[in-house]
Design a protein around this motif. Structure first.
Motif, PDB file in Angstrom:
ATOM      1  N   UNK A  83      78.888   6.189  95.280  1.00  0.00           N
ATOM      2  CA  UNK A  83      80.309   5.819  95.260  1.00  0.00           C
ATOM      3  C   UNK A  83      81.020   6.501  96.429  1.00  0.00           C
ATOM      4  N   UNK A  84      80.782   7.784  96.587  1.00  0.00           N
ATOM      5  CA  UNK A  84      81.387   8.531  97.699  1.00  0.00           C
ATOM      6  C   UNK A  84      80.950   7.942  99.042  1.00  0.00           C
ATOM      7  N   UNK A  85      79.678   7.598  99.161  1.00  0.00           N
ATOM      8  CA  UNK A  85      79.104   7.041 100.381  1.00  0.00           C
ATOM      9  C   UNK A  85      79.760   5.694 100.722  1.00  0.00           C
ATOM     10  N   UNK A  86      79.928   4.837  99.731  1.00  0.00           N
ATOM     11  CA  UNK A  86      80.549   3.531  99.963  1.00  0.00           C
ATOM     12  C   UNK A  86      82.008   3.673 100.366  1.00  0.00           C
ATOM     13  N   UNK A  87      82.689   4.658  99.819  1.00  0.00           N
ATOM     14  CA  UNK A  87      84.070   4.925 100.230  1.00  0.00           C
ATOM     15  C   UNK A  87      84.103   5.363 101.692  1.00  0.00           C
ATOM     16  N   UNK A  88      83.223   6.286 102.034  1.00  0.00           N
ATOM     17  CA  UNK A  88      83.204   6.861 103.388  1.00  0.00           C
ATOM     18  C   UNK A  88      82.886   5.818 104.451  1.00  0.00           C
ATOM     19  N   UNK A  89      81.972   4.890 104.154  1.00  0.00           N
ATOM     20  CA  UNK A  89      81.529   3.920 105.153  1.00  0.00           C
ATOM     21  C   UNK A  89      82.078   2.509 104.922  1.00  0.00           C
ATOM     22  N   UNK A  90      82.997   2.371 103.975  1.00  0.00           N
ATOM     23  CA  UNK A  90      83.625   1.088 103.691  1.00  0.00           C
ATOM     24  C   UNK A  90      82.581   0.014 103.387  1.00  0.00           C
ATOM     25  N   UNK A  91      81.688   0.333 102.453  1.00  0.00           N
ATOM     26  CA  UNK A  91      80.587  -0.553 102.091  1.00  0.00           C
ATOM     27  C   UNK A  91      80.824  -1.189 100.721  1.00  0.00           C
ATOM     28  N   UNK A  92      80.196  -2.322 100.522  1.00  0.00           N
ATOM     29  CA  UNK A  92      80.313  -3.041  99.254  1.00  0.00           C
ATOM     30  C   UNK A  92      79.557  -2.305  98.150  1.00  0.00           C
ATOM     31  N   UNK A  93      80.178  -2.280  96.980  1.00  0.00           N
ATOM     32  CA  UNK A  93      79.555  -1.650  95.821  1.00  0.00           C
ATOM     33  C   UNK A  93      79.760  -2.541  94.604  1.00  0.00           C
ATOM     34  N   UNK A  94      78.703  -2.708  93.839  1.00  0.00           N
ATOM     35  CA  UNK A  94      78.747  -3.532  92.637  1.00  0.00           C
ATOM     36  C   UNK A  94      78.402  -2.652  91.440  1.00  0.00           C
ATOM     37  N   UNK A  95      79.385  -2.364  90.589  1.00  0.00           N
ATOM     38  CA  UNK A  95      79.119  -1.522  89.425  1.00  0.00           C
ATOM     39  C   UNK A  95      78.505  -2.318  88.276  1.00  0.00           C
ATOM     40  N   UNK A  96      77.552  -1.693  87.601  1.00  0.00           N
ATOM     41  CA  UNK A  96      76.958  -2.266  86.403  1.00  0.00           C
ATOM     42  C   UNK A  96      77.326  -1.349  85.245  1.00  0.00           C
ATOM     43  N   UNK A  97      78.239  -1.824  84.431  1.00  0.00           N
ATOM     44  CA  UNK A  97      78.758  -1.016  83.335  1.00  0.00           C
ATOM     45  C   UNK A  97      77.780  -1.010  82.160  1.00  0.00           C
ATOM     46  N   UNK A  98      77.859   0.058  81.384  1.00  0.00           N
ATOM     47  CA  UNK A  98      77.081   0.135  80.155  1.00  0.00           C
ATOM     48  C   UNK A  98      77.805  -0.601  79.042  1.00  0.00           C
ATOM     49  N   UNK A  99      77.047  -1.313  78.259  1.00  0.00           N
ATOM     50  CA  UNK A  99      77.591  -1.954  77.069  1.00  0.00           C
ATOM     51  C   UNK A  99      77.110  -1.131  75.878  1.00  0.00           C
ATOM     52  N   UNK A 100      77.921  -0.160  75.498  1.00  0.00           N
ATOM     53  CA  UNK A 100      77.503   0.832  74.509  1.00  0.00           C
ATOM     54  C   UNK A 100      77.372   0.297  73.097  1.00  0.00           C
ATOM     55  N   UNK A 101      78.145  -0.715  72.747  1.00  0.00           N
ATOM     56  CA  UNK A 101      78.135  -1.165  71.362  1.00  0.00           C
ATOM     57  C   UNK A 101      77.241  -2.384  71.192  1.00  0.00           C
ATOM     58  N   UNK A 102      76.432  -2.328  70.128  1.00  0.00           N
ATOM     59  CA  UNK A 102      75.622  -3.493  69.810  1.00  0.00           C
ATOM     60  C   UNK A 102      76.460  -4.475  68.987  1.00  0.00           C
ATOM     61  N   UNK A 103      75.869  -5.532  68.517  1.00  0.00           N
ATOM     62  CA  UNK A 103      76.619  -6.586  67.808  1.00  0.00           C
ATOM     63  C   UNK A 103      77.245  -6.091  66.513  1.00  0.00           C
ATOM     64  N   UNK A 104      76.731  -4.995  65.986  1.00  0.00           N
ATOM     65  CA  UNK A 104      77.266  -4.444  64.739  1.00  0.00           C
ATOM     66  C   UNK A 104      78.319  -3.365  64.999  1.00  0.00           C
ATOM     67  N   UNK A 105      78.693  -3.161  66.270  1.00  0.00           N
ATOM     68  CA  UNK A 105      79.704  -2.171  66.602  1.00  0.00           C
ATOM     69  C   UNK A 105      79.182  -0.743  66.656  1.00  0.00           C
ATOM     70  N   UNK A 106      77.892  -0.574  66.612  1.00  0.00           N
ATOM     71  CA  UNK A 106      77.262   0.758  66.673  1.00  0.00           C
ATOM     72  C   UNK A 106      76.842   1.067  68.100  1.00  0.00           C
ATOM     73  N   UNK A 107      76.701   2.350  68.396  1.00  0.00           N
ATOM     74  CA  UNK A 107      76.225   2.744  69.725  1.00  0.00           C
ATOM     75  C   UNK A 107      74.798   2.259  69.912  1.00  0.00           C
ATOM     76  N   UNK A 108      74.583   1.536  70.978  1.00  0.00           N
ATOM     77  CA  UNK A 108      73.274   0.978  71.290  1.00  0.00           C
ATOM     78  C   UNK A 108      72.531   1.950  72.200  1.00  0.00           C
ATOM     79  N   UNK A 109      71.533   2.610  71.650  1.00  0.00           N
ATOM     80  CA  UNK A 109      70.785   3.612  72.416  1.00  0.00           C
ATOM     81  C   UNK A 109      69.969   2.988  73.544  1.00  0.00           C
ATOM     82  N   UNK A 110      69.792   1.689  73.493  1.00  0.00           N
ATOM     83  CA  UNK A 110      69.024   0.994  74.530  1.00  0.00           C
ATOM     84  C   UNK A 110      69.903   0.524  75.689  1.00  0.00           C
TER      85      UNK A 110
END
Length: 164
Positions: A83-110
């Protein structure tokens, strides 16, 4: 493009936050990952010099459409450094967020493993700073190997000081 507020806060200062569809227009789509274990000495200076050596032409090229970086948004280690590197060099960054909750609303350890699998679909290269212990990074390395993804693996240890 829609990202969680916490993701946008982590990426504050990045000028080229792209989504997965935009990422596919880049010739080089690079996952940067790394172990987050305590006691390992990975410095930003070492990280930066390594990436500049590996991708220098794409990073300094006026048409920076050649390279887009993929991050899992961790708050320490290589994923925070990209993240710091992309800021410094004005490079494209694509974040992949975690989807913490499974379909039952519980924390998905996977969640980490699912995110790794998704990042791999969109990438064509992996750069990983690995301590030999992290199960999440090992999973990503195994996926990359089985899919024949081009890989650069930098082994870090507690004894080494990668501050140079």
């Amino acid at each position: 493009m829609y990202y969680k507020q916490s993701t946008l806060e982590r990426l504050e200062g990045c000028k080229k936050i792209i989504n997965k569809k935009e990422l596919m227009s880049y010739q080089n789509r690079v996952i940067v990952s790394g172990s987050k274990s305590m006691g390992y000495n990975l410095s930003y200076d070492f990280f930066k010099s390594y990436l500049l050596e590996l991708f220098g032409n794409d990073i300094t090229n006026e048409n920076k459409k050649q390279i887009g970086f993929i991050t899992g948004l961790e708050i320490s280690g290589a994923e925070s450094f990209i993240i710091k590197f992309c800021k410094e060099y004005d490079l494209a960054i694509c974040p992949f967020e975690l989807d913490w909750e499974n379909k039952k609303g519980k924390i998905d350890k996977a969640s980490y493993f699912k995110r790794n699998e998704e990042m791999l679909i969109y990438s064509n290269r992996l750069v990983s700073f690995f301590d030999g212990e992290s199960k999440g990074v090992q999973h990503l390395l195994d996926l990359a190997e089985s899919s024949k993804l081009k890989r650069n693996i930098i082994r870090i240890t507690k004894e080494e000081n990668l501050s140079g």
